[in-house]
Motif scaffolding. Structure first.
Motif, mmCIF file in Angstrom:
data_model
loop_
_atom_site.group_PDB
_atom_site.id
_atom_site.type_symbol
_atom_site.label_atom_id
_atom_site.label_comp_id
_atom_site.label_asym_id
_atom_site.label_seq_id
_atom_site.Cartn_x
_atom_site.Cartn_y
_atom_site.Cartn_z
ATOM 1 N N SER A 30 69.103 -17.721 38.954
ATOM 2 C CA SER A 30 69.579 -17.519 37.585
ATOM 3 C C SER A 30 70.836 -18.326 37.352
ATOM 4 O O SER A 30 71.597 -18.621 38.283
ATOM 5 C CB SER A 30 69.861 -16.031 37.313
ATOM 6 N N LEU A 31 71.063 -18.715 36.082
ATOM 7 C CA LEU A 31 72.255 -19.456 35.662
ATOM 8 C C LEU A 31 72.908 -18.699 34.519
ATOM 9 O O LEU A 31 72.248 -18.379 33.528
ATOM 10 C CB LEU A 31 71.895 -20.879 35.245
ATOM 11 N N THR A 32 74.203 -18.444 34.650
ATOM 12 C CA THR A 32 74.936 -17.685 33.645
ATOM 13 C C THR A 32 76.156 -18.477 33.194
ATOM 14 O O THR A 32 77.036 -18.782 34.020
ATOM 15 C CB THR A 32 75.400 -16.333 34.209
ATOM 16 N N PRO A 33 76.254 -18.850 31.893
ATOM 17 C CA PRO A 33 77.457 -19.539 31.400
ATOM 18 C C PRO A 33 78.681 -18.635 31.514
ATOM 19 O O PRO A 33 78.590 -17.409 31.432
ATOM 20 C CB PRO A 33 77.124 -19.841 29.936
ATOM 21 N N ASN A 34 79.853 -19.259 31.681
ATOM 22 C CA ASN A 34 81.080 -18.481 31.772
ATOM 23 C C ASN A 34 81.370 -17.706 30.494
ATOM 24 O O ASN A 34 82.047 -16.679 30.512
ATOM 25 C CB ASN A 34 82.264 -19.398 32.093
ATOM 26 N N SER A 35 80.839 -18.207 29.383
ATOM 27 C CA SER A 35 81.084 -17.551 28.092
ATOM 28 C C SER A 35 80.216 -16.317 27.886
ATOM 29 O O SER A 35 80.401 -15.580 26.919
ATOM 30 C CB SER A 35 80.826 -18.539 26.949
ATOM 31 N N SER A 36 79.255 -16.096 28.801
ATOM 32 C CA SER A 36 78.337 -14.972 28.643
ATOM 33 C C SER A 36 78.747 -13.821 29.542
ATOM 34 O O SER A 36 79.231 -14.017 30.657
ATOM 35 C CB SER A 36 76.908 -15.407 28.974
ATOM 36 N N ALA A 68 76.418 -11.366 30.118
ATOM 37 C CA ALA A 68 75.157 -10.905 30.691
ATOM 38 C C ALA A 68 74.606 -11.956 31.638
ATOM 39 O O ALA A 68 74.789 -13.161 31.439
ATOM 40 C CB ALA A 68 74.132 -10.610 29.593
ATOM 41 N N ILE A 69 73.929 -11.524 32.703
ATOM 42 C CA ILE A 69 73.302 -12.436 33.658
ATOM 43 C C ILE A 69 72.188 -13.204 32.969
ATOM 44 O O ILE A 69 71.410 -12.647 32.183
ATOM 45 C CB ILE A 69 72.756 -11.654 34.860
ATOM 46 N N GLY A 70 72.116 -14.506 33.232
ATOM 47 C CA GLY A 70 71.100 -15.339 32.616
ATOM 48 C C GLY A 70 69.702 -14.953 33.067
ATOM 49 O O GLY A 70 69.522 -14.185 34.023
ATOM 50 N N PRO A 71 68.677 -15.452 32.392
ATOM 51 C CA PRO A 71 67.297 -15.129 32.758
ATOM 52 C C PRO A 71 66.984 -15.550 34.183
ATOM 53 O O PRO A 71 67.415 -16.608 34.648
ATOM 54 C CB PRO A 71 66.460 -15.911 31.739
ATOM 55 N N VAL A 72 66.238 -14.709 34.890
ATOM 56 C CA VAL A 72 65.893 -14.958 36.281
ATOM 57 C C VAL A 72 64.619 -15.776 36.358
ATOM 58 O O VAL A 72 63.601 -15.410 35.766
ATOM 59 C CB VAL A 72 65.733 -13.630 37.058
ATOM 60 N N GLU A 73 64.700 -16.912 37.052
ATOM 61 C CA GLU A 73 63.523 -17.736 37.293
ATOM 62 C C GLU A 73 63.041 -17.497 38.719
ATOM 63 O O GLU A 73 63.814 -17.107 39.597
ATOM 64 C CB GLU A 73 63.841 -19.204 37.057
ATOM 65 N N ARG A 74 61.760 -17.798 38.947
ATOM 66 C CA ARG A 74 61.143 -17.439 40.219
ATOM 67 C C ARG A 74 60.304 -18.593 40.744
ATOM 68 O O ARG A 74 59.653 -19.301 39.978
ATOM 69 C CB ARG A 74 60.269 -16.199 40.033
ATOM 70 N N PHE A 75 60.325 -18.761 42.072
ATOM 71 C CA PHE A 75 59.455 -19.733 42.739
ATOM 72 C C PHE A 75 58.944 -19.110 44.027
ATOM 73 O O PHE A 75 59.731 -18.770 44.909
ATOM 74 C CB PHE A 75 60.198 -21.040 43.039
ATOM 75 N N ASP A 76 57.624 -18.932 44.120
ATOM 76 C CA ASP A 76 56.978 -18.385 45.315
ATOM 77 C C ASP A 76 56.109 -19.467 45.938
ATOM 78 O O ASP A 76 55.437 -20.228 45.226
ATOM 79 C CB ASP A 76 56.102 -17.175 44.980
#
Length: 464
Positions: A134-140, A142-150
């Motif tokens: 996940s990537l979260t901007p400093n201005s946010s 809330a935690i950014g959307p979680v991406e997944r790779f299996d």
């Protein structure tokens, strides 16, 4: 076997300058990045060996690996105008957790007959890896959307190998078969299931000549699978517009090599070879000039081949001095797709020279030994990247404190701090270079102490 590596931290500091077409300063910015790793690695293995008869032995190996790595990156940049006034601040944080389970089972049988030795075996491997990012901007807040790779990979393999001598001739031949099945799941793109089969033959023919000389011909075909870190599509940032990224569409590379060799006594070895790699795995830099983005990504290049002539000299010069000298002259060519330059094929090639000198001196019974290694590479290419004039010198001392139990070692790596060199990528509309400076000059001390029977050949490295 358990290995826990908590709170390993890497800090990057970049000073950047953006220029106009007239090479005037348009903007400057400073980026600081802290990355922390927590790693846990658990390995359990079992080995069973049996003697079937006087000529036949069997060995069974089973191994289970549980690997977890958590990664946290925090990045912030401060931007300034040409007069040094702060214009804006940007930043973000990324979070990644990876969990990998590897299972392996293998059976090997060795048989000696009157005229030859035979080896047969089967092996099954399964790799199951899951990563959330996940990537979260400093201005946010809330935690950014979680991406997944299996990623799940299953490999079934079987091999047979034979060695035989008749008169002044000897032959070694073998054949290995592999069946691979890969399943991938990504929230970024649809990835189809992959299935492929490969046969890997090998053959070496050698003739013994008078006066301790010999010559021979060899052919080998083998596979190199992409590392999971190369498949992982998530990014590691140096700054907002400069990052490294894996490629989930990578496929294994297939290498074929033909060589001609000649030996004189136990000292001299000469070899000429041709190496061809299909779908070679390389790390290539691309710059998006319109959006001012620079990225490094793993790719399968279109073509890789190398011609090389090698000479080595190995000898005990006296009872206390052992030396090994290597010289190699080569030509390497890479052809890859210029993704940011119209999508055509581009070739990068070079001639080069590799030199290495290894020396070991024994200081006498109970006094230890000294090892000194010097190596030099004149020119080298890797994908679109060019390197040159790489020199490294390493010196170490080793002493046995308790025979077969305790050993003390100390040394200095990259004594003259010359291992790191500038890297450039110049073709078509691409023109970039950088000077990597990882810590290469190090002073180290190591004490190795053995508790009971711990065979090293059963250990599994997860450095990749």
């Amino acid at each position: 076997q358990s290995v826990i590596t908590p709170n390993k931290r890497f800090t990057n500091l970049q000073e950047n300058r953006v220029l106009t077409p007239q090479y005037l300063t348009q903007e400057t910015f400073t980026t600081k990045s802290n990355t922390e790793f927590d790693t846990r690695d658990y390995v359990a293995d079992m080995v069973w060996q049996a003697t079937i008869n006087d000529n036949t032995t069997a060995k069974t190996t089973a191994q289970y690996i549980d690997y977890t790595q958590d990664q946290q990156q925090r990045l912030s940049s401060m931007y300034y105008d040409p007069f040094g006034q702060n214009t804006r601040n940007e930043g973000f944080s990324t979070s990644s957790d990876q969990h990998t389970i590897i299972g392996l089972g293998q059976i090997d049988i060795h048989h000696n007959s009157a005229r030859a030795s035979w080896d047969f075996g089967v092996k099954g491997t399964q790799v199951d890896t899951k990563t959330n990012w996940s990537l979260t901007p400093n201005s946010s807040t809330a935690i950014g959307p979680v991406e997944r790779f299996d990623y799940k990979e299953q490999v079934a393999a079987a091999y047979g190998r034979m060695e035989r001598s008749f008169g002044q001739w000897s032959i070694a031949s073998g054949l290995r078969y592999e069946h691979t099945q890969i399943e991938r799941l990504s929230t970024q793109q649809a990835l189809p299931e992959l299935r492929y089969e490969n046969w890997f033959p090998e053959l070496t023919l050698t003739q013994e000549l008078p006066s301790e000389q010999s010559w021979g011909l060899g052919y080998l075909k083998k596979i190199q699978r992409p590392r999971y870190q190369s498949l992982n599509p998530f990014r590691y940032y140096l700054n907002e517009s400069n990052y490294n990224q894996g490629n989930p569409n990578l496929v294994p590379s297939i290498e074929e090599k033909i060589n001609l060799f000649y030996t004189v006594g136990q000292a001299w070895y000469f070899e000429a070879y041709y190496q061809q790699i299909d779908n070679a795995l390389e790390l290539i830099s691309f710059q998006d000039n319109q959006n001012q983005i620079y990225r490094q990504t793993d790719v399968n290049i279109l073509d890789y081949y190398q011609y090389s002539f090698d000479v080595s000299y190995t000898k005990n010069l006296n009872r206390n001095w052992f030396t090994n000298l290597i010289a190699s002259a080569y030509f390497i060519s890479n052809t890859f797709i210029a993704e940011e330059s119209g999508g055509g094929a581009e070739t990068n090639s070079t001639r080069g020279l590799f030199l290495q000198a290894y020396n070991q001196w024994s200081l006498g019974p109970g006094k230890g030994s000294i090892e000194w290694t010097n190596s030099y590479i004149s020119d080298l290419v890797s994908g679109s990247l060019d390197y040159g004039n790489m020199f490294e010198s390493t010196l170490s001392y080793q002493r046995t404190l308790i025979p077969k139990t305790a050993t003390l070692s100390l040394g200095v790596d990259d004594i003259f701090n010359t291992k790191n060199v500038a890297v450039s990528s110049v073709y078509l509309n691409q023109d970039n270079n950088y000077m990597p400076r990882p810590e290469s000059r190090m002073v180290w001390v190591a004490l190795r102490y053995g508790f009971g029977d711990s065979p090293k050949q059963h250990q599994k490295s997860l450095n990749d």
